[in-house]
Design an enzyme around this catalytic site. Sequence first.
Site, PDB file in Angstrom:
ATOM      1  CB  SER A 156      64.568  13.440  25.398  1.00 45.65           C
ATOM      2  OG  SER A 156      65.464  12.345  25.320  1.00 45.65           O
ATOM      3  CE1 TYR A 180      69.865   9.105  28.743  1.00 45.26           C
ATOM      4  CE2 TYR A 180      68.772   9.815  26.732  1.00 45.26           C
ATOM      5  CZ  TYR A 180      68.722   9.208  27.976  1.00 45.26           C
ATOM      6  OH  TYR A 180      67.530   8.707  28.455  1.00 45.26           O
ATOM      7  CB  THR A 206      69.944  11.313  31.907  1.00 48.53           C
ATOM      8  OG1 THR A 206      68.817  12.200  31.810  1.00 48.53           O
ATOM      9  CG2 THR A 206      69.448   9.943  32.339  1.00 48.53           C
ATOM     10  CE  LYS A 299      64.709  12.803  34.180  1.00 48.60           C
ATOM     11  NZ  LYS A 299      64.750  11.352  33.980  1.00 48.60           N
ATOM     12  CG  HIS A 323      64.918   6.523  33.405  1.00 53.10           C
ATOM     13  ND1 HIS A 323      66.087   7.171  33.123  1.00 53.10           N
ATOM     14  CD2 HIS A 323      64.254   6.456  32.231  1.00 53.10           C
ATOM     15  CE1 HIS A 323      66.143   7.474  31.831  1.00 53.10           C
ATOM     16  NE2 HIS A 323      65.029   7.053  31.268  1.00 53.10           N
TER      17      HIS A 323
END
Length: 426
Positions: A156, A180, A206, A299, A323
């Site tokens: 992440s 992100y 995402t 995603k 999520h």
Amino acid sequence: MTATPTRVPAAAPAPVQQRPRVARQRPRWTELRELLRLRKPTFNPVERRLGAALSIGDLRAVAARTTPRAVFDYVDGAADAELTVRRNRAAFAAVELVPEYLSPVDRPELSAEVLGQEIAMPLIFAPTGYTRMMHHEGEVAVARVAARNGLPYALSTVGTSTVEDVAAAAPGGQHWFQLYLTRDRRLNEELLDRALAAGFTAVLLTVDTPVAARRLKDTRNGLTIPPALTARTLLDMARCPSWALNKLTTAPITFASLSSIAGSGLDATRVADVAFEPTLSYADLAWLRARWPHELLVKGILSPGNARRAVEEGADGVIVSNHGGRQLDRAPATLAVLPEIRAELGPDPAVILDSGITHGQDIIAAKALGADAVMIGRAYLYGLMAGGERGVERVVEILREEYSRSLQLLGLNSTAGIAPHHVRLP
């Protein structure tokens, strides 16, 4: 003269049959030894707990006992009334599996192909934030387990280890990077360049975090951005001395990939601006496609139209995800929308299912309904909290055994044999 009635003699009672007596003998040690298969005692408490865990639910129970409540709630909790997280599980529970027998199933082939690469089984480790908060080994422990077992691992953006840490800890592993995308173009380019240099082969954009969701458990426990820990929360953390000792004697928990960028000035509040971007658009996806040379997945997709547009803008596939119920509550279960999305995209783009997987049979259900593979997040975090790297390894063992055995019970000898007719929906 009255005749005297003839007296009929009473019938003689039937003889009682004696039950044959069972022959008895003295117990023989050689026979008892076959029954008394005593195990060697396990003195290591972690090994003992993990050895007794037979399911992901068992590991969840261990994690709840050995991890501070605030940390466990962060993993286990979801947004608002937590309806979506329950819908995810209910959708899997409602699936019926239809077996076909009289086929050899001695050693089923578990491998699958995702994004042109063969993986050991259709299972991928999803990106998770704050991972070293759950256990001090954090992302590198998960990456090592993934590499050993021939499975991809996604790191992440808000992880607590860097892409360089993961690459060094698990050389040769299939590493993906979850991004992100922010308004800070320099920051985006820096993250992509570092992932590329570290050998990461896929980026996961995402898109389901335009704003922060409201997670009531985290708010009550003080696990917000910035943190606002209460006295009760701190006392609860002290209840887990091993966890607390590891946190005090290892490097501080930071958003490693972000804080290492010189001059970024990223504190906890700024990190929220990185993760939650309300202006994200298809134009940003197009920019990312032009910037990233390898595989690109989007995603957070829950609608067929959204999936189609993402692929038209250059994505190699989508991750069907809500999520884990941690963003929009009342969203549909991912398994419920999976067939529509696969039908919309056709057979070629990659479709990966995320959210709610806790059993090997969930993998079969997802494969039958159109997924190339599934992602797990909470499941491996329960293992991480229960026993660090060994706990994550136990998660893989449990899911692999459940998946393999269920294939055999379905009459299938390979992952490739799973088809839509092997499941029935309500």
